[in-house]
Design an enzyme around this catalytic site. Structure first.
Site, PDB file in Angstrom:
ATOM      1  N   ASP A 102       0.833  -1.210   0.000  1.00 15.60           N
ATOM      2  CA  ASP A 102       0.000   0.000   0.000  1.00 15.60           C
ATOM      3  C   ASP A 102       0.863   1.254   0.000  1.00 15.60           C
ATOM      4  OD1 ASP A 102      -2.121  -1.726   0.367  1.00 15.60           O
ATOM      5  OD2 ASP A 102      -2.094  -1.470   2.550  1.00 15.60           O
TER       6      ASP A 102
HETATM    7  N1  URA Z   1      -1.221  -6.049   3.684  1.00 14.06           N
HETATM    8  C1  URA Z   1      -1.682  -4.787   3.751  1.00 14.06           C
HETATM    9  O1  URA Z   1      -2.713  -4.545   4.347  1.00 14.06           O
HETATM   10  N2  URA Z   1      -0.986  -3.828   3.160  1.00 14.06           N
HETATM   11  C2  URA Z   1       0.167  -4.032   2.494  1.00 14.06           C
HETATM   12  O2  URA Z   1       0.767  -3.107   1.967  1.00 14.06           O
HETATM   13  C3  URA Z   1       0.649  -5.357   2.448  1.00 14.06           C
HETATM   14  C4  URA Z   1      -0.083  -6.342   3.052  1.00 14.06           C
END
Ligand code: URA
Length: 243
Positions: A102
């Site tokens: 993310d």
């Molecule tokens: N899980 C998440 O919620 N975000 C990420 O960036 C990676 C795994």
């Protein structure tokens, strides 16, 4: 970058003159599209085909990037946000991120132009494990952590078994640091898993991807994976063990 007819000649397809003829006749494709322009330039990352046969193979490259927060894990962002590609400006090949982190997640991410490798690293059937450190709001109970381990029902299905460990807790601030290792990559999976137990993630970092960590790198820095590391990852996906 080199002119297409020169690249074809060097690959032994035809003389430069004849290669020009092939281009003008529409028999040459670059990255899947017919090219009839004689001035077209191509680089090591381009896939060149003559009459359906690939003549110049792209060189595969593999990088380990320490993604900082505030970068999107795509090669282009319509909203104009910085992408992980901005952190590898000198790379000639058309690399892309293997899976996603993310915008607000930091940590290990692999960048490559090898689609098969990427598939192997991300498809859950190969079981490549990724470890995250999540700072969460609230202090989860033992039962809540067990739920995360055994599987949580999210709107897109049940999560596979995970390893979960409390690293530390701050009772006064009502926060906890939790280590969680998963082998799938559902969208925003870790955040949604913690939401499901009522302890939303406030900070998330991917500490490792298989046996790879960010050790030796500062946030925003990248290094090439060694041939041995790439081989190890392939063996791990095939056998479940580091070779
Ligand atoms: N899980 C998440 O919620 N975000 C990420 O960036 C990676 C795994």
């Amino acid at each position: 970058m080199e002119r297409l007819q020169k690249v074809l000649a060097r690959a032994g397809v035809a003389s430069r003159r004849k290669a020009e003829g092939l281009i003008l006749e529409g028999k040459v494709k670059v990255n899947g599209s017919v090219v009839t322009e004689l001035g077209t330039k191509v680089s090591a990352s381009d896939r060149v085909e003559v009459e359906g046969i690939q003549v110049v193979k792209e060189t595969f490259v593999y990088y380990l990037l320490y993604k900082p927060r505030g970068y999107i894990s795509t090669v282009h962002d319509e909203k104009g946000r910085k992408t992980v590609l901005d952190l590898l400006p000198g790379v000639e090949q058309r690399i892309f991120p293997v899976g996603r982190l993310d915008y607000d997640t930091s940590g290990v991410i692999i960048m490559t132009n090898d689609g098969d490798f990427s598939y192997t690293m991300t498809h859950p059937k190969f079981g490549i494990r990724k470890q995250y450190i999540a700072k969460v709001k609230g202090v989860p109970t033992r039962e809540a952590l067990k739920k995360l381990e055994n599987g949580i029902v999210l709107e897109d299905g049940l999560t596979a078994p995970a390893n979960v460990k409390m690293r530390s807790m701050d009772k006064k601030a009502q926060t906890a640091l939790i280590e969680i290792t998963i082998s799938e990559g559902k969208n925003r999976q870790v955040r949604r898993m913690f939401d499901a137990i009522g302890c939303p993630v406030v900070k998330l970092r991917r500490e490792s991807f298989a046996n790879l960590t960010t050790i030796g790198l500062n946030a925003g820095e990248a290094r090439e994976l060694t041939t041995h590391e790439v081989k190890q990852l392939r063996v791990l996906a095939e056998t479940g063990k580091i070779g």
